[in-house]
Design a protein around this motif. Structure first.
Motif, PDB file in Angstrom:
ATOM      1  N   LEU A   1      -8.161  -7.621  -3.329  1.00 17.98           N
ATOM      2  CA  LEU A   1      -8.876  -8.669  -3.512  1.00 17.98           C
ATOM      3  C   LEU A   1      -7.932  -9.943  -2.857  1.00 17.98           C
ATOM      4  CD1 LEU A   1     -10.060  -8.488  -7.092  1.00 17.98           C
ATOM      5  CD2 LEU A   1     -11.385  -8.694  -5.169  1.00 17.98           C
ATOM      6  N   GLU A   2      -6.556  -9.780  -3.022  1.00 22.76           N
ATOM      7  CA  GLU A   2      -5.828 -10.635  -2.396  1.00 22.76           C
ATOM      8  C   GLU A   2      -5.818 -10.794  -0.790  1.00 22.76           C
ATOM      9  OE1 GLU A   2      -1.045 -11.953  -2.192  1.00 22.76           O
ATOM     10  OE2 GLU A   2      -1.550 -10.133  -3.457  1.00 22.76           O
ATOM     11  N   GLU A   3      -6.070  -9.666  -0.111  1.00 24.44           N
ATOM     12  CA  GLU A   3      -6.129  -9.499   1.249  1.00 24.44           C
ATOM     13  C   GLU A   3      -7.726 -10.331   1.545  1.00 24.44           C
ATOM     14  OE1 GLU A   3      -6.109  -9.363   5.102  1.00 24.44           O
ATOM     15  OE2 GLU A   3      -4.389  -9.089   3.781  1.00 24.44           O
ATOM     16  N   LYS A   4      -8.723 -10.043   0.827  1.00 27.44           N
ATOM     17  CA  LYS A   4      -9.956 -10.632   1.152  1.00 27.44           C
ATOM     18  C   LYS A   4      -9.675 -12.341   0.855  1.00 27.44           C
ATOM     19  CE  LYS A   4     -14.471 -10.735   1.526  1.00 27.44           C
ATOM     20  NZ  LYS A   4     -14.961 -10.656   2.929  1.00 27.44           N
ATOM     21  N   LEU A   5      -9.190 -12.781   0.090  1.00 22.84           N
ATOM     22  CA  LEU A   5      -8.999 -14.009  -0.358  1.00 22.84           C
ATOM     23  C   LEU A   5      -8.212 -14.654   0.849  1.00 22.84           C
ATOM     24  CD1 LEU A   5      -9.244 -16.392  -2.263  1.00 22.84           C
ATOM     25  CD2 LEU A   5      -7.052 -15.778  -3.193  1.00 22.84           C
ATOM     26  N   ARG A   6      -7.087 -13.910   1.408  1.00 25.89           N
ATOM     27  CA  ARG A   6      -6.349 -14.665   2.620  1.00 25.89           C
ATOM     28  C   ARG A   6      -7.434 -14.807   3.676  1.00 25.89           C
ATOM     29  NH1 ARG A   6      -1.253 -10.953   1.415  1.00 25.89           N
ATOM     30  NH2 ARG A   6      -0.186 -12.422   0.400  1.00 25.89           N
TER      31      ARG A   6
ATOM     32  N   ARG B   1      -2.294   2.044 -11.439  1.00 24.99           N
ATOM     33  CA  ARG B   1      -2.310   2.083  -9.662  1.00 24.99           C
ATOM     34  C   ARG B   1      -3.837   1.562  -9.294  1.00 24.99           C
ATOM     35  NH1 ARG B   1      -0.253   4.998  -5.523  1.00 24.99           N
ATOM     36  NH2 ARG B   1      -1.580   5.789  -4.008  1.00 24.99           N
ATOM     37  N   ALA B   2      -4.894   1.925 -10.104  1.00 29.57           N
ATOM     38  CA  ALA B   2      -6.129   1.444  -9.705  1.00 29.57           C
ATOM     39  C   ALA B   2      -6.320   0.036  -9.729  1.00 29.57           C
ATOM     40  CB  ALA B   2      -7.386   2.239 -10.432  1.00 29.57           C
ATOM     41  N   ILE B   3      -5.513  -0.503 -10.776  1.00 32.87           N
ATOM     42  CA  ILE B   3      -5.656  -2.301 -10.955  1.00 32.87           C
ATOM     43  C   ILE B   3      -4.810  -2.844  -9.744  1.00 32.87           C
ATOM     44  CG2 ILE B   3      -4.768  -4.031 -12.155  1.00 32.87           C
ATOM     45  CD1 ILE B   3      -5.498  -2.151 -14.728  1.00 32.87           C
ATOM     46  N   LEU B   4      -3.643  -2.272  -9.442  1.00 31.72           N
ATOM     47  CA  LEU B   4      -2.941  -2.574  -8.266  1.00 31.72           C
ATOM     48  C   LEU B   4      -3.610  -2.642  -7.068  1.00 31.72           C
ATOM     49  CD1 LEU B   4      -0.163  -3.883  -7.460  1.00 31.72           C
ATOM     50  CD2 LEU B   4       0.713  -1.336  -7.163  1.00 31.72           C
ATOM     51  N   ILE B   5      -4.128  -1.424  -6.847  1.00 34.17           N
ATOM     52  CA  ILE B   5      -5.019  -1.331  -5.460  1.00 34.17           C
ATOM     53  C   ILE B   5      -5.840  -2.558  -5.264  1.00 34.17           C
ATOM     54  CG2 ILE B   5      -6.431   0.041  -4.121  1.00 34.17           C
ATOM     55  CD1 ILE B   5      -4.614   2.450  -4.913  1.00 34.17           C
ATOM     56  N   GLU B   6      -6.678  -2.693  -6.437  1.00 37.40           N
ATOM     57  CA  GLU B   6      -7.789  -3.658  -6.306  1.00 37.40           C
ATOM     58  C   GLU B   6      -7.211  -4.924  -6.163  1.00 37.40           C
ATOM     59  OE1 GLU B   6     -11.914  -5.118  -6.588  1.00 37.40           O
ATOM     60  OE2 GLU B   6     -10.920  -3.177  -6.315  1.00 37.40           O
ATOM     61  N   SER B   7      -6.202  -5.315  -6.891  1.00 37.38           N
ATOM     62  CA  SER B   7      -5.587  -6.667  -6.540  1.00 37.38           C
ATOM     63  C   SER B   7      -5.223  -6.903  -5.402  1.00 37.38           C
ATOM     64  CB  SER B   7      -4.127  -6.702  -7.782  1.00 37.38           C
ATOM     65  OG  SER B   7      -3.720  -7.934  -7.412  1.00 37.38           O
ATOM     66  N   VAL B   8      -4.480  -5.914  -4.695  1.00 37.52           N
ATOM     67  CA  VAL B   8      -3.970  -6.100  -3.305  1.00 37.52           C
ATOM     68  C   VAL B   8      -5.189  -6.160  -2.278  1.00 37.52           C
ATOM     69  CG1 VAL B   8      -2.994  -4.894  -1.155  1.00 37.52           C
ATOM     70  CG2 VAL B   8      -2.020  -4.563  -3.539  1.00 37.52           C
TER      71      VAL B   8
END
Length: 59
Positions: free
Chosen positions: A35-40, A26-33
């Motif tokens: 980071l993806e938003e920041k990249l967008r 869950r922690a990894i998934l949240i961090e991934s989401v």
């Protein structure tokens, strides 16, 4: 033989979550989401010709 960087990161995450695999995922998934938003946001800013100090923090 040196430990793989990814193995070390996995060990750190598991230690942080007291070995709870579900919580670790869950922690990894949240961090991934996040980071993806920041990249967008960075991509959109660069596409629009906008540049801020925060956007340059990855450079």
């Amino acid at each position: 033989m040196e430990r793989d960087t990814f193995d070390a990161a996995i060990d750190e995450i598991l230690a942080f979550t007291s070995g709870d695999i579900r919580l670790a995922l869950r922690a990894i998934l949240i961090e991934s989401v996040l980071l993806e938003e920041k990249l967008r946001q960075i991509h959109a800013a660069s596409f629009n010709g906008n540049s801020t100090e925060e956007d340059n923090s990855l450079h």
